[in-house]
Design a protein around this motif. Structure first.
Motif, PDB file in Angstrom:
ATOM      1  N   ARG A 148     -17.626   9.832   3.298  1.00 25.52           N
ATOM      2  CA  ARG A 148     -16.467  10.652   3.642  1.00 25.52           C
ATOM      3  C   ARG A 148     -16.881  11.818   4.542  1.00 25.52           C
ATOM      4  O   ARG A 148     -16.156  12.186   5.469  1.00 25.52           O
ATOM      5  CB  ARG A 148     -15.808  11.170   2.369  1.00 25.52           C
ATOM      6  CG  ARG A 148     -14.531  11.974   2.612  1.00 25.52           C
ATOM      7  CD  ARG A 148     -13.981  12.475   1.297  1.00 25.52           C
ATOM      8  NE  ARG A 148     -13.639  11.392   0.402  1.00 25.52           N
ATOM      9  CZ  ARG A 148     -13.456  11.537  -0.909  1.00 25.52           C
ATOM     10  NH1 ARG A 148     -13.603  12.719  -1.459  1.00 25.52           N
ATOM     11  NH2 ARG A 148     -13.131  10.499  -1.652  1.00 25.52           N
TER      12      ARG A 148
ATOM     13  N   THR B 292     -20.357   2.538  -3.948  1.00 25.47           N
ATOM     14  CA  THR B 292     -20.475   3.380  -5.139  1.00 25.47           C
ATOM     15  C   THR B 292     -19.806   4.724  -4.889  1.00 25.47           C
ATOM     16  O   THR B 292     -19.456   5.070  -3.749  1.00 25.47           O
ATOM     17  CB  THR B 292     -21.951   3.626  -5.499  1.00 25.47           C
ATOM     18  OG1 THR B 292     -22.555   4.432  -4.477  1.00 25.47           O
ATOM     19  CG2 THR B 292     -22.710   2.305  -5.609  1.00 25.47           C
ATOM     20  N   LEU B 293     -19.652   5.494  -5.956  1.00 22.95           N
ATOM     21  CA  LEU B 293     -19.038   6.808  -5.826  1.00 22.95           C
ATOM     22  C   LEU B 293     -19.903   7.713  -4.942  1.00 22.95           C
ATOM     23  O   LEU B 293     -19.372   8.458  -4.103  1.00 22.95           O
ATOM     24  CB  LEU B 293     -18.849   7.442  -7.209  1.00 22.95           C
ATOM     25  CG  LEU B 293     -18.199   8.836  -7.235  1.00 22.95           C
ATOM     26  CD1 LEU B 293     -16.826   8.804  -6.573  1.00 22.95           C
ATOM     27  CD2 LEU B 293     -18.093   9.344  -8.668  1.00 22.95           C
ATOM     28  N   LYS B 294     -21.223   7.648  -5.101  1.00 27.22           N
ATOM     29  CA  LYS B 294     -22.112   8.457  -4.258  1.00 27.22           C
ATOM     30  C   LYS B 294     -21.989   8.069  -2.796  1.00 27.22           C
ATOM     31  O   LYS B 294     -21.961   8.930  -1.912  1.00 27.22           O
ATOM     32  CB  LYS B 294     -23.563   8.304  -4.736  1.00 27.22           C
ATOM     33  CG  LYS B 294     -23.873   9.040  -6.023  1.00 27.22           C
ATOM     34  CD  LYS B 294     -25.354   8.938  -6.347  1.00 27.22           C
ATOM     35  CE  LYS B 294     -25.684   9.734  -7.605  1.00 27.22           C
ATOM     36  NZ  LYS B 294     -27.129   9.641  -7.955  1.00 27.22           N
TER      37      LYS B 294
ATOM     38  N   ARG C 229     -19.378   6.698  -1.395  1.00 26.62           N
ATOM     39  CA  ARG C 229     -18.063   7.120  -0.919  1.00 26.62           C
ATOM     40  C   ARG C 229     -18.068   8.594  -0.541  1.00 26.62           C
ATOM     41  O   ARG C 229     -17.529   8.973   0.514  1.00 26.62           O
ATOM     42  CB  ARG C 229     -17.015   6.867  -2.002  1.00 26.62           C
ATOM     43  CG  ARG C 229     -15.605   7.272  -1.586  1.00 26.62           C
ATOM     44  CD  ARG C 229     -14.614   6.982  -2.678  1.00 26.62           C
ATOM     45  NE  ARG C 229     -13.259   7.321  -2.264  1.00 26.62           N
ATOM     46  CZ  ARG C 229     -12.176   7.151  -3.019  1.00 26.62           C
ATOM     47  NH1 ARG C 229     -12.288   6.626  -4.228  1.00 26.62           N
ATOM     48  NH2 ARG C 229     -10.990   7.484  -2.571  1.00 26.62           N
ATOM     49  N   ARG C 230     -18.684   9.447  -1.377  1.00 24.50           N
ATOM     50  CA  ARG C 230     -18.718  10.877  -1.088  1.00 24.50           C
ATOM     51  C   ARG C 230     -19.498  11.168   0.190  1.00 24.50           C
ATOM     52  O   ARG C 230     -19.074  11.968   1.029  1.00 24.50           O
ATOM     53  CB  ARG C 230     -19.337  11.613  -2.270  1.00 24.50           C
ATOM     54  CG  ARG C 230     -18.427  11.675  -3.492  1.00 24.50           C
ATOM     55  CD  ARG C 230     -19.165  12.236  -4.689  1.00 24.50           C
ATOM     56  NE  ARG C 230     -18.280  12.380  -5.843  1.00 24.50           N
ATOM     57  CZ  ARG C 230     -18.726  12.598  -7.083  1.00 24.50           C
ATOM     58  NH1 ARG C 230     -20.030  12.708  -7.315  1.00 24.50           N
ATOM     59  NH2 ARG C 230     -17.865  12.701  -8.080  1.00 24.50           N
TER      60      ARG C 230
END
Length: 223
Positions: free
Chosen positions: A86, A78-80, A82-83
């Motif tokens: 990272r 998910t985008l969360k 991924r952030r």
């Protein structure tokens, strides 16, 4: 090109642990003029604590038994995730690039500062841990130097030393990452003797301890 990854954990400008790591880093740069010195103060530039997105990603890696780093790098969904992932991989890549890891680590309330724990939680992903079958991991063989500063820990207080969980914790944590095979610990004791009245009789002990740690740091850096 040899690379030194240098992490300090104390927020104090006059930090004893940072004095020792600075001496090591200076001697290391002289001994390795072609090397890279990567520095971060975890106190002034703290690592975000792990969050639910990080835990979810790590849990999938654990369930799948993932050991491949490239596969792990792409494990977010998910985008969360991924952030959050990272954030971890910036720290992991710096660690993987290092030949020597240098840590300035004061003793806080019997253990390590929370800023160090936050960094460790971010980098200790399953594929970086040593393989239980081989005892080896991607970080095995790297050299680690830890400079500690302990306010009232000394042979003068043998009973209280039993409550010092710092070294035991550090050894266990670094061993899990394969970073304890070539581990140098540099201890400076009685660092509060200069400003805590009841420790005033130990000011010379503190000075001698720091001098020994600094000299040991310079010697270790020239290896």
């Amino acid at each position: 090109m040899p690379t030194l990854l240098h992490l300090d954990c104390s927020p104090r400008p006059e930090s004893v642990s940072a004095q020792i790591t600075a001496e090591f880093a200076a001697a290391w740069r002289v001994a390795h003029p072609e090397g890279r010195h990567l520095y971060r103060s975890l106190a002034r530039d703290p690592v975000p604590h792990v969050d639910a997105a990080y835990v979810e990603t790590v849990s999938r890696l654990e369930a799948a038994g993932t050991r491949d780093l490239d596969e792990a790098r792409r494990a977010f969904r998910t985008l969360k995730e991924r952030r959050s992932w990272r954030v971890s991989w910036k720290l992991i890549d710096a660690l993987l690039a290092a030949d020597v890891l240098l840590i300035g680590l004061p003793l806080y309330h019997f253990s390590v500062p929370s800023v160090f724990k936050a960094w460790l939680d971010r980098v200790a992903i399953p594929p970086l841990l040593v393989d239980p079958e081989t005892g080896l991991g991607p970080l095995s063989g790297r050299r680690t130097v830890v400079a500690t500063a302990r306010g009232a820990t000394s042979d003068h207080f043998a009973d209280e030393c039993d409550d010092d969980f710092q070294e035991r914790y550090v050894r266990a944590a670094l061993r899990a990452l394969g970073l304890a095979d070539d581990l140098v610990l540099l201890h400076a004791d009685m660092t509060k003797a200069g400003h805590v009245p009841w420790l005033a009789p130990f000011q010379q002990t503190a000075r001698s301890s720091l001098e020994r740690a600094v000299e040991a740091a310079r010697t270790a850096a020239r290896r």
